[in-house]
Design an enzyme around this catalytic site. Structure first.
Site, PDB file in Angstrom:
ATOM      1  CE  LYS A  54      -3.697  -2.514   2.314  1.00  0.00           C
ATOM      2  NZ  LYS A  54      -4.356  -2.883   3.567  1.00  0.00           N
ATOM      3  CD  GLN A  98      -3.100  -4.280   6.776  1.00  0.00           C
ATOM      4  OE1 GLN A  98      -3.004  -3.340   6.000  1.00  0.00           O
ATOM      5  NE2 GLN A  98      -3.795  -5.367   6.486  1.00  0.00           N
ATOM      6  CG  ASP A 121      -9.140   0.262   5.323  1.00  0.00           C
ATOM      7  OD1 ASP A 121      -9.025  -0.052   4.121  1.00  0.00           O
ATOM      8  OD2 ASP A 121      -8.381  -0.148   6.221  1.00  0.00           O
TER       9      ASP A 121
END
Ligand code: NAD
Length: 298
Positions: A54, A98, A121
């Protein structure tokens, strides 16, 4: 006739190039690039590799990127302190924590601490709610957003079609069904959502014009479960033993690809299907967040 293979790798490349252009334009307009911060707790190798991908992807499109690595025994309050700092940092427009997090950390509290405008997200309840009511200022979870984009850009009509989703997770299944049901891109479908407790799964899947499979169960979907001509999107990422590979395993999806491609009209491969789209949409979400946050005050 064998199904058309929908290449997420190719489409993701196109989207990344579009995002790169958007980044350059925004930087020219406001004097700074969009910024993506990732927080990694602990040293789970899979998480480390996802975060690295990412970060690299963000740098490749010209974004400012920042990675925060925290020890596995970091306290919840310390982690919240880092998130607060990033919420207040004007150089950061997207924040990603994460997952998974260690057991001593209460995941909902962490996801709710990320400012909804920086929640690239799309896991904050405000964004979940906005997705469900069709609010335009929403950040949608990257994997289902990528699938909707795959469908639209591959010319798959969702309007009026029967879409069946296998899986009801907050990360894939539920937001996917909300997108398919909504009025936006890749929406206006009739949606059935199935899960582990669904009886007679095959009866549902055989009715699907579009079948989205996100169960995490290798070869769950066989050819007999697919209506001839259906579009099949395989989200699954499973490690299966493979002694012919040096590393001893290979990655496979949730669909029996070779058999199902003989029945379906289009299908995504694993790898090279949904996976690359997820990262492309993270970049797209970060650009969207920066555009919304970074409008210069006249
Ligand atoms: P999850 O474990 O949170 O949810 C799985 C869902 O599938 C559950 O709702 C469960 O009820 C359902 N399910 C499991 N087995 C089933 C069965 N036999 N029949 C019917 N339903 C069943 O997983 P998730 O986070 O939603 O991820 C699903 C899969 O997608 C995993 O393989 C994951 O690695 C993969 N994934 C891939 C990407 C990507 O970018 N490619 C992103 C996220 C998840």
């Amino acid at each position: 006739m064998a199904a058309e293979i929908i290449s997420g790798t190719e489409l993701a490349r196109t989207i990344r190039a579009e995002v790169k252009k958007g980044v350059e334009e925004l930087e020219k307009a406001v004097g700074e690039p969009p910024g993506l911060a990732t927080i990694l707790v602990g040293d789970n190798p899979a998480s480390q590799s996802y975060v690295k991908m990412k970060q690299r992807a963000a740098q490749e499109v010209g974004m400012y990127s920042r990675q925060i690595d925290l020890e596995v025994d970091v306290t919840e309050d310390e982690l919240l302190g880092w998130i607060e700092g990033l919420n207040a940092d004007p150089a950061v427009h997207g924040i990603l924590v994460q997952l998974p997090l260690p057991d001593h950390i209460h995941k909902p509290r962490i996801l709710e601490a990320v400012h909804p405008a920086k929640d690239v997200d799309g896991f904050h309840p405000i964004n979940v709610g906005r997705l469900n009511v069709g609010h335009p200022e929403v950040l949608v979870p990257c994997t289902p957003l990528g699938i909707a984009e795959l469908l639209v850009r591959s010319g798959v009509e969702t309007r009026g079609q029967h879409a069946v989703v296998i899986g009801r997770s907050n990360i894939v299944g539920k937001p996917m069904s909300a997108l398919l049901l909504g009025l936006g891109r890749g929406g206006n479908a009739t949606v059935t959502v199935t899960h582990l407790l669904t009886r007679n799964l095959a009866e549902h899947t055989r009715m699907a014009d579009i079948l989205i499979v996100a169960a995490g169960h290798p070869h769950l979907v066989t050819a007999g479960m697919v209506k001839p001509g259906a579009v099949v999107i395989d989200v699954g990422v499973n490690r299966v033993e493979d002694s012919t590979r040096e590393r001893g395993y290979r990655i496979t999806g949730d669909v029996d690809f070779e058999a199902v491609r003989e029945v379906a009209s289009a299908i995504t491969p694993v790898p090279g299907g949904v996976g690359p789209m997820t990262i492309a949409m993270l970049l797209s979400n970060t650009l969207k967040a920066a555009r919304a946050l970074g409008v210069p005050v006249a």
